[in-house]
Scaffold this motif. Structure first.
Motif, PDB file in Angstrom:
ATOM      1  N   GLU A 425       0.834  -1.201   0.000  1.00 51.25           N
ATOM      2  CA  GLU A 425       0.000   0.000   0.000  1.00 51.25           C
ATOM      3  C   GLU A 425       0.873   1.258   0.000  1.00 51.25           C
ATOM      4  O   GLU A 425       0.606   2.216  -0.735  1.00 51.25           O
ATOM      5  CB  GLU A 425      -0.919  -0.012   1.220  1.00 51.25           C
ATOM      6  CG  GLU A 425      -2.011  -1.070   1.154  1.00 51.25           C
ATOM      7  CD  GLU A 425      -2.786  -1.177   2.452  1.00 51.25           C
ATOM      8  OE1 GLU A 425      -2.564  -0.330   3.344  1.00 51.25           O
ATOM      9  OE2 GLU A 425      -3.606  -2.105   2.580  1.00 51.25           O
ATOM     10  N   ASN A 479      -4.014   8.380  -6.218  1.00 51.80           N
ATOM     11  CA  ASN A 479      -5.358   8.734  -5.743  1.00 51.80           C
ATOM     12  C   ASN A 479      -5.570  10.245  -5.811  1.00 51.80           C
ATOM     13  O   ASN A 479      -6.086  10.878  -4.900  1.00 51.80           O
ATOM     14  CB  ASN A 479      -5.583   8.245  -4.309  1.00 51.80           C
ATOM     15  CG  ASN A 479      -7.067   8.083  -3.986  1.00 51.80           C
ATOM     16  OD1 ASN A 479      -7.869   7.703  -4.847  1.00 51.80           O
ATOM     17  ND2 ASN A 479      -7.436   8.352  -2.742  1.00 51.80           N
ATOM     18  N   TYR A 598      -8.581   2.836  -0.507  1.00 54.35           N
ATOM     19  CA  TYR A 598      -7.320   3.085  -1.215  1.00 54.35           C
ATOM     20  C   TYR A 598      -6.166   2.913  -0.231  1.00 54.35           C
ATOM     21  O   TYR A 598      -6.284   3.347   0.926  1.00 54.35           O
ATOM     22  CB  TYR A 598      -7.333   4.496  -1.797  1.00 54.35           C
ATOM     23  CG  TYR A 598      -5.967   5.002  -2.227  1.00 54.35           C
ATOM     24  CD1 TYR A 598      -5.461   4.704  -3.486  1.00 54.35           C
ATOM     25  CD2 TYR A 598      -5.186   5.761  -1.349  1.00 54.35           C
ATOM     26  CE1 TYR A 598      -4.199   5.157  -3.866  1.00 54.35           C
ATOM     27  CE2 TYR A 598      -3.932   6.212  -1.734  1.00 54.35           C
ATOM     28  CZ  TYR A 598      -3.433   5.911  -2.980  1.00 54.35           C
ATOM     29  OH  TYR A 598      -2.191   6.351  -3.365  1.00 54.35           O
ATOM     30  N   PRO A 599      -5.029   2.348  -0.649  1.00 53.80           N
ATOM     31  CA  PRO A 599      -4.753   1.751  -1.963  1.00 53.80           C
ATOM     32  C   PRO A 599      -4.937   0.228  -1.982  1.00 53.80           C
ATOM     33  O   PRO A 599      -4.513  -0.438  -2.914  1.00 53.80           O
ATOM     34  CB  PRO A 599      -3.286   2.114  -2.186  1.00 53.80           C
ATOM     35  CG  PRO A 599      -2.702   2.063  -0.812  1.00 53.80           C
ATOM     36  CD  PRO A 599      -3.781   2.512   0.133  1.00 53.80           C
ATOM     37  N   ASP A 694     -13.310   5.915  -2.856  1.00 53.81           N
ATOM     38  CA  ASP A 694     -12.525   4.705  -3.121  1.00 53.81           C
ATOM     39  C   ASP A 694     -13.244   3.664  -3.969  1.00 53.81           C
ATOM     40  O   ASP A 694     -12.748   2.515  -4.085  1.00 53.81           O
ATOM     41  CB  ASP A 694     -12.062   4.036  -1.805  1.00 53.81           C
ATOM     42  CG  ASP A 694     -11.098   4.918  -1.028  1.00 53.81           C
ATOM     43  OD1 ASP A 694     -10.413   5.745  -1.668  1.00 53.81           O
ATOM     44  OD2 ASP A 694     -11.033   4.786   0.211  1.00 53.81           O
TER      45      ASP A 694
END
Length: 812
Positions: A425, A479, A598-599, A694
């Motif tokens: 992540e 993002n 996210y992520p 998300d």
């Protein structure tokens, strides 16, 4: 003279023989007493002298030898006869001899185990025996009964001043006698060690213990393993004893190391490892010499275990607690406690994957070689699907973020591995924000590296789509809605006319594959967009050794609205079989989950795509296969505000909407479909409320929603005969276009150039001849690849001419 010193010490065997003869033929003073009491205790320091004495008496003097084991109850061979029973048996035996001489042996091998601490039964036995009187025949024949006693000098010293006993002690300092190590084992199986008789004499009962002393081969081995319950229970009474060294192992480790004297290196013993030591004992075969390193190498069928790479290979091949204990113990020993992995192994509480790799992950060293070793270990664990606990992942993630704050992101990334989702992540977020480089994640997150590879030329009709998808992926990773994405959408999706210009230049999946009789099976992955082309190509290419080849990568457009309901019908035209039965993956369902964060969602997407492709590969049966999709997805709409258009009923979170009354009016934010009522968003802004955080979405007209890939695979590496020739090896930097001749292209093949990680279209200018679009020239970068559908079919070099070039007057 003889009576004055009945406890004699003799310095040599010759003196002993002379004493025997002198005693046998005694006359005069003392003869009556000597003949009245026939017992002669002959004390030896070792078994060699005792055995020689017995053989001398038997062979040269013709004296009978009586074995004590004959008085053992053979129905109860491990029942030790009492000292009173033994003295009675000896007394009765002497009476039965008719005045003849005899040697009684092995006497001391039984008598040494009588209690002489509390009940003094050894002393009582000797006192009883020394008082036995000869019969009339015995007196007349000067009968002598010789009882050898080996190693009990300390016990016999109690009779040194006794005037009514005859003790002869052979103490030859030059004698080469051997004594024994006696291993007292409370385990009939000797812990399962195989062929133990090759190294030691083994006895299981009192009867067997007494019997071995009649066999000359007993002297060939200096170790005796005794499992007799009776002897084990009375062994404490044997001291003092200078003929035996007693070893009473309390566990398997002590039996192997202290008893059998096997070289176990510096492996320490812990009580909790006893079961493993027992299992090790069961694996040992003494039919050949035992050497720990050789044994371990044979056991694991490897040449060495000294390196951490060899260690991991063995670790994952052997999952039992014993195997991993043996491996870890030997690895630590062979590395002498040094090294990164060794330090982790010494902290283990168990031999589970989680325990080992938690220790490895938590040990963050700053030594370069140790950092490399740590990453290698964790990456290998990740490949084996090892997972750490959520708590450990949180701790590791916090540590990495702290390192980034203190030392920078490029330093922190050195500690990353592929074992935790948290590391992946962070890698996604940092790469998306431009804090690290793609090459820095390749070692521990190859999936991300494959996903982020430069897009191949998607379609010559729309060459801008390749760079757009690259920028879309960067924005998705970060993002964040980027300026690069915004500018392309503002240009190519500025309004319905701009959109339709490029959209209508493309064909649908059904149109592209129409009439293809060579495709046997279709597989469908719901929601798969063109962003996944590099990733899927990498996965398929890994299966070439399985004779699975990627033959074609084609680009199609989804129908509007880009929903499953509409495009599933289009895909059904490809096959008479229900396309639903061919569905192998579903990115669409994942995208709509309210729990997406996210992520992590990106990692989940990769997992779904890889599992889908691997499933197809695993069930592949040699037929030609096409992998298709209904639509793509966008994860950028959730970063934009909703337009909240009045008079529309929202669908797919506003990526499409239906006019509630009448016909829709023209608007640059959407395109109106043929029914006049349904509209699809042209940009990333939702037509209604904002797309939930998300979540991925589809239904609109952005390139990532519209463009879908087609992969054709088979067991035939078709088009392997491609050849590329550069026609312009010298290229002007002011007009950086290269001219190529390519042979072997199929009608559907679309060649393009990859130069400095960017794609450039090739325009056909003649039969097999192509000219590239202008390259962004760098005189230091002279090589480029020529590709078709993600495959490199050639590599070329150019020489950049950076000076002024003379006009060619003859170039018409």
């Amino acid at each position: 003279m003889f009576d004055e010193n009945r406890f004699k010490t003799i310095a040599s065997f010759e003196e002993l023989k002379a004493l025997v003869e002198e005693d046998k033929n005694i006359n005069g003073l003392g003869a009556a007493t000597a003949n009245r009491y026939p017992i002669r205790f002959v004390l030896f320091d070792n078994f060699h002298d005792s055995f020689e004495f017995v053989m001398y008496m038997l062979e040269e003097c013709g004296v009978a030898v009586q074995s004590v084991d004959k008085w053992i109850d053979h129905d109860y061979p491990d029942l030790m006869i009492t000292y009173q029973e033994l003295s009675d048996d000896i007394s009765g035996y002497i009476s039965s001899l008719g005045g003849k001489d005899s040697v009684i042996t092995p006497f001391s091998e039984l008598a040494r185990f009588y209690d002489n601490q509390q009940h003094h039964t050894f002393d009582a036995l000797v006192k009883t025996l020394k008082s036995i009187e000869a019969s009339m025949e015995g007196v007349e024949n000067s009968q002598r009964i010789y009882i050898p006693i080996i190693g009990l000098e300390g016990k016999m010293a109690a009779f040194e001043n006794d005037t009514q006993i005859n003790v002869w002690h052979l103490h030859d300092e030059d004698s080469i006698g051997e004594n024994y190590t006696m291993i007292l084992v409370d385990d009939d199986s000797c812990y399962g060690v195989k062929n133990i008789k090759n190294k030691a004499n083994v006895v299981h009962t009192v009867g067997e213990w007494l019997d071995i002393w009649k066999k000359p081969e007993v002297h060939q081995k200096e170790t005796i393993v005794c499992t007799s319950k009776s002897i084990f229970a009375n062994a404490m009474f044997a001291q003092p004893d200078n003929a035996f060294t007693y070893v009473s192992p309390q566990n398997a480790y002590e039996f192997l190391k202290l008893g059998l004297q096997l070289d176990l290196g510096d492996i320490p013993y812990f009580e909790e490892d006893e079961d493993n030591w027992r299992l090790l004992a069961e694996q040992i075969d003494l039919s050949e010499d035992f050497e720990l390193c050789s044994f371990v190498a044979r056991y694991f069928d490897v040449s060495e275990i000294l390196s951490y790479k060899s260690f991991l290979k063995i670790w994952f091949s052997h999952s039992s607690n014993f195997d991993r204990w043996l491996l870890c113990s030997c690895y630590v020993m062979l590395n002498k406690g040094d090294g990164f992995l060794t330090a982790c192994l010494t902290k283990l509480n168990s031999y589970s994957n989680a325990d080992l790799f938690t220790e490895v992950a938590m040990y963050m060293t700053s030594v370069k070689t140790e950092m490399d070793e740590r990453r290698y270990c964790l990456n290998e664990a990740s490949l084996k699907n090892v997972r750490l606990s959520e708590n450990v992942e949180v701790v590791i993630g916090n540590r990495l973020e702290n390192i980034a704050k203190q030392s920078g992101y490029h330093e922190a990334i050195k500690y990353f591995s592929g074992i935790t989702s948290k590391e992946k992540e962070l890698a996604i977020a940092w790469l998306g924000r431009g804090l690290i480089n793609l090459n820095e994640v390749k070692a521990f997150f190859p999936d991300l590296c494959d996903y982020m590879q430069a897009q191949p030329l998607l379609t010559p009709q729309c060459p801008w789509t390749s760079s757009y998808i690259d920028n879309y992926k960067k924005a998705k990773l970060g993002n964040v809605y980027t300026q690069e994405v915004k500018e392309v959408i503002a240009t190519y999706n500025a309004d319905s006319i701009a959109f339709d210009t490029w959209y209508q230049s493309l064909k649908t999946t059904a149109t592209l594959l129409s009439g293809r009789k060579d495709i046997d099976v279709y597989y469908w992955i719901d929601g798969l967009g063109v962003e996944w082309i590099p990733y899927i190509q990498a996965i398929i290419n890994q299966h070439q050794q399985d004779n699975i080849y990627l033959n074609e990568t084609l680009i199609a457009r989804a129908l509007l609205p880009t929903t499953t309901e509409v495009n599933k019908k289009e895909l059904q035209r490809l096959s008479e079989i229900d396309i639903q039965t061919m569905k192998v993956g579903d990115l669409d369902s994942l995208a709509h989950q309210s729990t997406n964060r996210y992520p992590d969602t990106i990692i989940s997407e990769m997992r779904i795509v890889k599992a889908s492709i691997e499933k197809i590969m695993s069930t592949y049966a040699g037929k030609k296969v096409a992998i298709v999709s209904d639509h793509g997805l966008t994860y950028l709409s959730q970063l934009q505000a909703g337009l909240n258009l009045a008079g529309f009923e929202s669908d797919h979170h506003g990526r499409l909407a239906v006019c509630k009354t009448g016909k829709a009016t023209t608007d640059k934010n959407y395109i109106i479909l043929n029914d006049g009522k349904t509209v699809c968003a042209l940009n990333h802004k939702s037509l209604s409320n904002k797309v939930p955080r998300d979540q991925g979405i589809h239904g609109g007209c952005t390139p990532e929603e519209v463009l879908v890939p087609i992969f054709v695979i088979s067991n035939n590496p078709s088009n392997s005969h491609w050849s590329v020739i550069i026609l312009t090896p010298d290229v002007s930097a002011t007009d950086p276009k290269v001219r190529l001749k390519i042979k072997g292209l199929e009608v559907s093949d679309i060649p393009y150039i990859i130069y400095r990680d960017k794609s450039y279209a090739l325009n056909k200018v003649g039969e097999g001849e192509f000219v590239s679009t202008s390259l962004e020239a760098d005189e230091k970068e002279t090589e480029f690849n020529v590709c078709v559908g993600g495959k490199k079919i050639g590599n070329c070099s150019v020489h950049w001419q950076v000076g002024a070039t003379e006009e060619d007057l003859f170039d018409f």
